[in-house]
Write a protein that holds these residues in place. Structure first.
Motif, PDB file in Angstrom:
ATOM      1  N   GLU A   1      -2.818  10.825   4.770  1.00 50.99           N
ATOM      2  CA  GLU A   1      -4.113  11.334   4.302  1.00 50.99           C
ATOM      3  C   GLU A   1      -3.925  12.488   3.321  1.00 50.99           C
ATOM      4  OE1 GLU A   1      -6.955  12.048   7.472  1.00 50.99           O
ATOM      5  OE2 GLU A   1      -7.287   9.880   7.700  1.00 50.99           O
ATOM      6  N   HIS A   2      -2.959  13.350   3.593  1.00 49.68           N
ATOM      7  CA  HIS A   2      -2.750  14.498   2.694  1.00 49.68           C
ATOM      8  C   HIS A   2      -2.330  14.019   1.300  1.00 49.68           C
ATOM      9  CE1 HIS A   2      -2.468  18.694   1.953  1.00 49.68           C
ATOM     10  NE2 HIS A   2      -1.160  18.763   1.854  1.00 49.68           N
ATOM     11  N   SER A   3      -1.409  13.061   1.253  1.00 45.43           N
ATOM     12  CA  SER A   3      -0.965  12.528  -0.044  1.00 45.43           C
ATOM     13  C   SER A   3      -2.144  11.884  -0.783  1.00 45.43           C
ATOM     14  CB  SER A   3       0.160  11.503   0.173  1.00 45.43           C
ATOM     15  OG  SER A   3       0.475  10.855  -1.043  1.00 45.43           O
ATOM     16  N   CYS A   4      -2.914  11.072  -0.078  1.00 50.95           N
ATOM     17  CA  CYS A   4      -4.054  10.381  -0.682  1.00 50.95           C
ATOM     18  C   CYS A   4      -5.080  11.365  -1.240  1.00 50.95           C
ATOM     19  CB  CYS A   4      -4.710   9.485   0.379  1.00 50.95           C
ATOM     20  SG  CYS A   4      -6.344   8.890  -0.074  1.00 50.95           S
ATOM     21  N   PHE A   5      -5.467  12.350  -0.449  1.00 49.57           N
ATOM     22  CA  PHE A   5      -6.567  13.212  -0.888  1.00 49.57           C
ATOM     23  C   PHE A   5      -6.116  14.259  -1.901  1.00 49.57           C
ATOM     24  CE2 PHE A   5      -8.379  11.061   2.750  1.00 49.57           C
ATOM     25  CZ  PHE A   5      -9.560  10.619   2.166  1.00 49.57           C
TER      26      PHE A   5
ATOM     27  N   TRP B   1       0.221  18.743  -7.280  1.00 47.41           N
ATOM     28  CA  TRP B   1       0.348  17.380  -6.762  1.00 47.41           C
ATOM     29  C   TRP B   1       1.790  16.884  -6.894  1.00 47.41           C
ATOM     30  CZ3 TRP B   1      -0.296  13.124  -4.268  1.00 47.41           C
ATOM     31  CH2 TRP B   1       0.159  11.916  -4.793  1.00 47.41           C
ATOM     32  N   VAL B   2       2.354  17.048  -8.091  1.00 42.38           N
ATOM     33  CA  VAL B   2       3.721  16.569  -8.344  1.00 42.38           C
ATOM     34  C   VAL B   2       4.722  17.364  -7.493  1.00 42.38           C
ATOM     35  CG1 VAL B   2       5.530  16.391 -10.113  1.00 42.38           C
ATOM     36  CG2 VAL B   2       3.176  15.694 -10.660  1.00 42.38           C
ATOM     37  N   ASP B   3       4.527  18.690  -7.426  1.00 40.82           N
ATOM     38  CA  ASP B   3       5.485  19.547  -6.700  1.00 40.82           C
ATOM     39  C   ASP B   3       5.512  19.230  -5.195  1.00 40.82           C
ATOM     40  OD1 ASP B   3       6.031  20.754  -9.067  1.00 40.82           O
ATOM     41  OD2 ASP B   3       4.901  22.607  -8.656  1.00 40.82           O
ATOM     42  N   GLY B   4       4.376  18.814  -4.637  1.00 35.78           N
ATOM     43  CA  GLY B   4       4.319  18.582  -3.191  1.00 35.78           C
ATOM     44  C   GLY B   4       4.843  17.220  -2.765  1.00 35.78           C
ATOM     45  N   ALA B   5       5.051  16.330  -3.717  1.00 34.00           N
ATOM     46  CA  ALA B   5       5.383  14.940  -3.365  1.00 34.00           C
ATOM     47  C   ALA B   5       6.719  14.780  -2.608  1.00 34.00           C
ATOM     48  CB  ALA B   5       5.356  14.061  -4.625  1.00 34.00           C
ATOM     49  N   PRO B   6       7.810  15.462  -3.032  1.00 26.90           N
ATOM     50  CA  PRO B   6       9.079  15.238  -2.322  1.00 26.90           C
ATOM     51  C   PRO B   6       8.999  15.588  -0.837  1.00 26.90           C
ATOM     52  CG  PRO B   6       9.486  16.363  -4.413  1.00 26.90           C
ATOM     53  CD  PRO B   6       7.998  16.340  -4.216  1.00 26.90           C
ATOM     54  N   GLN B   7       8.283  16.661  -0.524  1.00 25.54           N
ATOM     55  CA  GLN B   7       8.148  17.063   0.882  1.00 25.54           C
ATOM     56  C   GLN B   7       7.352  16.013   1.676  1.00 25.54           C
ATOM     57  OE1 GLN B   7       5.710  20.505   1.836  1.00 25.54           O
ATOM     58  NE2 GLN B   7       7.400  21.329   3.053  1.00 25.54           N
ATOM     59  N   ASP B   8       6.284  15.494   1.074  1.00 28.71           N
ATOM     60  CA  ASP B   8       5.498  14.436   1.741  1.00 28.71           C
ATOM     61  C   ASP B   8       6.384  13.228   2.024  1.00 28.71           C
ATOM     62  OD1 ASP B   8       3.230  15.966   1.560  1.00 28.71           O
ATOM     63  OD2 ASP B   8       2.344  14.865  -0.111  1.00 28.71           O
ATOM     64  N   LEU B   9       7.204  12.861   1.039  1.00 28.93           N
ATOM     65  CA  LEU B   9       8.056  11.676   1.195  1.00 28.93           C
ATOM     66  C   LEU B   9       9.033  11.847   2.353  1.00 28.93           C
ATOM     67  CD1 LEU B   9       8.832  10.948  -2.552  1.00 28.93           C
ATOM     68  CD2 LEU B   9       7.822   9.327  -0.952  1.00 28.93           C
TER      69      LEU B   9
ATOM     70  N   ILE C   1       0.862  -1.176   0.000  1.00 31.44           N
ATOM     71  CA  ILE C   1       0.000   0.000   0.000  1.00 31.44           C
ATOM     72  C   ILE C   1       0.900   1.227   0.000  1.00 31.44           C
ATOM     73  CG2 ILE C   1      -0.190   0.039   2.550  1.00 31.44           C
ATOM     74  CD1 ILE C   1      -3.038   0.988   0.271  1.00 31.44           C
ATOM     75  N   ALA C   2       0.620   2.172  -0.894  1.00 33.94           N
ATOM     76  CA  ALA C   2       1.418   3.401  -0.907  1.00 33.94           C
ATOM     77  C   ALA C   2       0.934   4.319   0.202  1.00 33.94           C
ATOM     78  CB  ALA C   2       1.305   4.083  -2.261  1.00 33.94           C
ATOM     79  N   LEU C   3       1.833   4.667   1.112  1.00 36.10           N
ATOM     80  CA  LEU C   3       1.507   5.635   2.169  1.00 36.10           C
ATOM     81  C   LEU C   3       1.679   7.044   1.609  1.00 36.10           C
ATOM     82  CD1 LEU C   3       3.305   3.801   5.126  1.00 36.10           C
ATOM     83  CD2 LEU C   3       0.882   3.704   4.498  1.00 36.10           C
TER      84      LEU C   3
END
Ligand code: PMV
Length: 331
Positions: free
Chosen positions: A240-244, A212-220, A12-14
């Motif tokens: 939840e933030h990544s999912c939604f 969406w793409v720009d925020g991904a590195p920070q989420d990771l 499952i991708a977190l």
């Protein structure tokens, strides 16, 4: 070639992968976002590959002659080349058994292509390390790159046009943290759109795609730090933030689409209500109508009981962190 058997567990991708890079050959299947996942013990695929007179793909006892079969044979061709073998690839009989519901957003493609990659490498005598096996699995399905390892896995996007820096790696082993993923199955209808087409529609029409793409590195990075610290509230907020953000990106596409049904929304709201009342659990949803809840081992049974009682819920299953994919030559 030999006869080989492999097992690979779903994940499952977190932090989610949604979107493909367009500055590189499509064959490489490079993701626009990195992702971070948990491999699941209770959902897995077993695949046996043996020499045969003609190519044949059997899934759960049913022979397929469709797109799924073509993808499987194309992956065998890729694995034969990766094994450095000359000449035509020998014909093979591929028999897969899914210990999970197929094509319902429970990532059967992740465990399926990971098991196929492992089994083909063993059958063709390919001496490849897990990083290389993961890159090959990614070409079958993006999420499969992560199922090569157990426990907690990170797949970095990379920047190089040849994709060599898009590599998955094990972050932490399964025994790092005794979390649970409660999988709440809602009625599975037909998917409105396959994941590759959905990603393309999001990329080409959704005004939220770049955000969406720009925020991904920070989420990771935040998710990884919370995972190391075993900090569930912080990790859950990122999950939840990544999912939604991903699902908002789909909804803002033109024409819009969603994988949710009414029960998906009711389960989401029930999780948030119980959390407000003090029960820790965090929602994630993939390209399907089911809801997965990340929680501790101590609260899993309560979640199962509460969510299993909701109208429209057809099954609830609890998964713990799962093992590495594995393969063996059997004849
Ligand atoms: O690997 P695919 O094509 O099944 O795409 C997976 C996309 C999501 O499941 C929605 C997210 C993810 O990272 O697994």
């Amino acid at each position: 070639m030999k006869t080989a058997r492999a097992t690979a567990h779903s994940n499952i991708a977190l932090c989610k992968y949604w979107g493909k890079r367009v500055d590189a050959p499509a064959e490489l299947n490079l993701p626009a976002t990195g992702s971070l996942s948990l491999t699941l013990d209770a959902l897995w695929t077993e695949t046996v590959i043996e020499p045969a007179g003609a190519d044949r793909f059997e899934l759960d006892g049913v022979t397929h002659v469709d797109d799924a079969a073509r993808k499987v044979f194309a992956h065998l061709d890729r694995m034969w080349r990766a094994a450095g073998r000359d000449g035509a690839r020998p014909h093979a009989h591929v028999r897969s058994t899914n210990h999970l519901p197929t094509a319902a957003g429970l990532a059967s493609s992740a465990s399926g292509f990971a098991a196929l990659t492992m089994a083909a490498a063993a059958a063709f005598g390919a001496e490849l390390d897990r990083t290389r096996l993961s890159a090959l699995a990614r070409m079958g399905s993006g999420s499969a790159a992560r199922s090569i390892w157990g426990g907690f896995v990170r797949l970095d996007r990379g920047d190089r046009p040849d994709g060599e820096d898009c590599v998955a790696r094990s972050l932490l082993p399964a025994d790092h943290w005794d979390v649970r993923l409660v999988v709440v199955q809602t009625t599975a209808g037909k998917k409105p759109i396959g994941s590759t087409a959905g990603m393309e529609r999001s990329r080409t029409t959704s005004p939220y795609y770049d955000a969406w793409v720009d925020g991904a590195p920070q989420d990771l990075d935040r998710a990884e730090a919370a995972l190391v610290a075993r900090d569930l509230p912080t990790l859950g907020a990122v999950v939840e933030h990544s999912c939604f953000k991903m699902h908002a990106c789909m909804l803002a596409s033109s024409p819009p689409f969603t994988y949710w049904n009414g029960t998906t929304v009711e389960v989401m709201r029930a999780v948030w209500a119980s959390r407000a009342a003090g029960l820790d659990g965090f929602v994630t949803i993939d390209a399907g109508p089911h809801v997965k809840v990340l929680c501790t081992a101590q609260t899993a049974a309560t979640w199962v009981q509460q969510l299993g009682a909701l109208p429209g819920v057809v099954a609830v299953q609890t998964c713990a962190p799962g093992p590495d994919a594995a393969a063996e030559v059997i004849a």
